[in-house]
Write an enzyme that holds these catalytic residues in place. Structure first.
Site, PDB file in Angstrom:
ATOM      1  N   LYS A 214      16.506  34.140  64.736  1.00  0.00           N
ATOM      2  CA  LYS A 214      16.970  35.515  64.912  1.00  0.00           C
ATOM      3  C   LYS A 214      18.476  35.555  64.702  1.00  0.00           C
ATOM      4  CE  LYS A 214      17.200  39.297  68.183  1.00  0.00           C
ATOM      5  NZ  LYS A 214      16.817  39.800  69.511  1.00  0.00           N
ATOM      6  N   LYS A 267      13.723  36.831  61.641  1.00  0.00           N
ATOM      7  CA  LYS A 267      14.183  38.202  61.834  1.00  0.00           C
ATOM      8  C   LYS A 267      15.664  38.323  61.537  1.00  0.00           C
ATOM      9  CE  LYS A 267      15.000  41.378  65.585  1.00  0.00           C
ATOM     10  NZ  LYS A 267      15.097  41.537  66.998  1.00  0.00           N
TER      11      LYS A 267
HETATM   12  C1  PBG Z   1      16.103  42.427  71.904  1.00  0.00           C
HETATM   13  C2  PBG Z   1      15.666  42.791  70.534  1.00  0.00           C
HETATM   14  C3  PBG Z   1      16.393  43.392  69.505  1.00  0.00           C
HETATM   15  C4  PBG Z   1      15.487  43.639  68.481  1.00  0.00           C
HETATM   16  C5  PBG Z   1      14.259  43.136  68.895  1.00  0.00           C
HETATM   17  N1  PBG Z   1      14.401  42.603  70.163  1.00  0.00           N
HETATM   18  C6  PBG Z   1      17.799  43.845  69.427  1.00  0.00           C
HETATM   19  C7  PBG Z   1      18.907  42.895  69.477  1.00  0.00           C
HETATM   20  O1  PBG Z   1      18.755  41.676  69.471  1.00  0.00           O
HETATM   21  O2  PBG Z   1      20.026  43.404  69.549  1.00  0.00           O
HETATM   22  C8  PBG Z   1      15.787  44.322  67.187  1.00  0.00           C
HETATM   23  C9  PBG Z   1      14.639  45.019  66.558  1.00  0.00           C
HETATM   24  C10 PBG Z   1      14.997  45.960  65.473  1.00  0.00           C
HETATM   25  O3  PBG Z   1      16.160  46.105  65.061  1.00  0.00           O
HETATM   26  O4  PBG Z   1      14.063  46.610  64.985  1.00  0.00           O
HETATM   27  N2  PBG Z   1      16.980  41.377  72.013  1.00  0.00           N
END
Ligand code: PBG
Length: 343
Positions: A214, A267
């Site tokens: 991520k 992601k």
């Molecule tokens: C929580 C999380 C996030 C997303 C999914 N889980 C946001 C982040 O890390 O700031 C993003 C999902 C999206 O942008 O569709 N940590």
């Protein structure tokens, strides 16, 4: 001239042949819709799509999210009826995010047994027992400072203090009847910690889908508007990955698999197709990708302006994720894609 072309001028060497070799004609297999269908290498299965759902406490429900046209914050009841519609369209899984009324420094409302996600899990499983309910596991929606972890006195995210809270929240989701836990916080060692916690508490069969790869991405902007989780200071770069790093992505995925992840995720998706491919080549477990909020917003904005054909763009994007190696696609387009492709 000799066999290696020695002594020939460049013009001679590259002169087009006067006769085209008609035995080499890739277009033979593109001549009709039936032929293209016959030789198609990849398809997007509706059953491999996951629809994210934002479930909000009473005070937080509101209409459409401005930067995500077509996406809403649902009350618990509305989320259950939305899930019924998704089920009828052939969608098999939803991914829940909570928007709580109450936030504090230590994310207390994340593990409240009557919290919004816990109630939504119960309501959805009661309404549509066959639907797989995946719960995103993170603190950023529940902390008043907006970070994914618990902060130490210096304002840094405290890795191990965060794990404890994640463990409590995971157990409260398990007790509510969740089907999959999806930790998205990017703390070190969380998959092993959660696996041990679940196993020790009678949930050895509950799978973990890890947000293994991520990135600290600008593509999450609209999501943070959707759940009010914009960090109040600093950013997420000390825990989420640095976008230029590909080798590290493979290492993160392998670490999580080693710690017991049942599914690993990459992601965002569109700008990271190379890493979906790289991870899928080494992974022993299914690979998911998350087509995130900013990717959705870009497509929607251009489509609403009449600049692109949304339907064709979405078909092309989703099959690209499959071609790159994704087994599971988390996308805000799941419902509309399923609606368009119902036979
Ligand atoms: C929580 C999380 C996030 C997303 C999914 N889980 C946001 C982040 O890390 O700031 C993003 C999902 C999206 O942008 O569709 N940590």
């Amino acid at each position: 001239m000799d066999a290696e072309g020695k002594g020939m001028s460049l013009t001679e060497l590259f002169r087009p042949r006067t006769t085209v070799d008609l035995s080499k004609r890739p277009r033979r297999l593109r001549g009709s819709a039936a032929m293209r269908d016959l030789v198609r290498e990849h398809t997007v299965r509706i059953s491999s799509l996951v629809q994210p759902l934002f479930v909000a406490d009473e005070g937080q429900t509101k209409g459409e999210i401005p930067s995500m046209p077509g996406i809403y914050r649902y009350s618990v009841d509305a989320a259950a009826s939305e899930t019924r519609e998704l089920q009828a369209l052939g969608i098999r899984a939803v991914l829940l995010f909570g928007v709580p009324d109450f936030k504090d420094a230590v994310a207390s409302s994340a593990h409240d047994p009557h919290g919004v996600v816990q109630r939504a899990i119960r309501a959805i499983k009661a309404a549509v027992p066959e639907m797989l309910v995946v719960a995103d596991l993170c603190n950023c929606e529940y902390t008043d400072h907006g970070h994914c972890g618990i902060l130490d006195e210096r304002g840094d995210v405290d890795n191990d203090a965060t794990l404890e809270v994640l463990g409590r929240t995971a157990l409260s989701y398990a007790e509510a009847g969740v089907d999959v836990i999806a930790p998205s916080d990017m703390m070190d060692g969380r998959v092993a910690y959660l696996r041990a916690t679940l196993d020790a508490s009678g949930y050895p069969a509950l799978p973990i889908m890890s947000y293994a790869v991520k990135f600290a991405s600008a593509f999450y902007g609209p999501f943070r508007e959707a759940v009010d989780s914009m960090p109040q200071f600093g950013d997420r770069r000390t825990y989420q990955m640095d976008p230029p790093n590909g080798r590290e992505a493979v290492r993160e995925a392998l670490l999580d698999i080693d710690e017991g992840a049942d599914i690993v995720m990459v992601k965002p998706a569109m700008a990271y197709l190379d890493l979906i491919r790289a991870v899928s080549e080494v992974s022993e477990v299914p690979v998911a990708c998350y087509n995130v909020s900013g990717e959705y917003a870009m497509v929607k904005a251009a489509a609403l302006n009449g600049w692109i054909d949304e339907e064709r763009i979405v078909d092309e994007l989703l099959v690209a994720f499959v071609r790159a190696g994704a087994d599971i696609i988390i996308t805000y387009f799941a419902k509309s894609h399923a609606q368009r492709h119902q036979r």
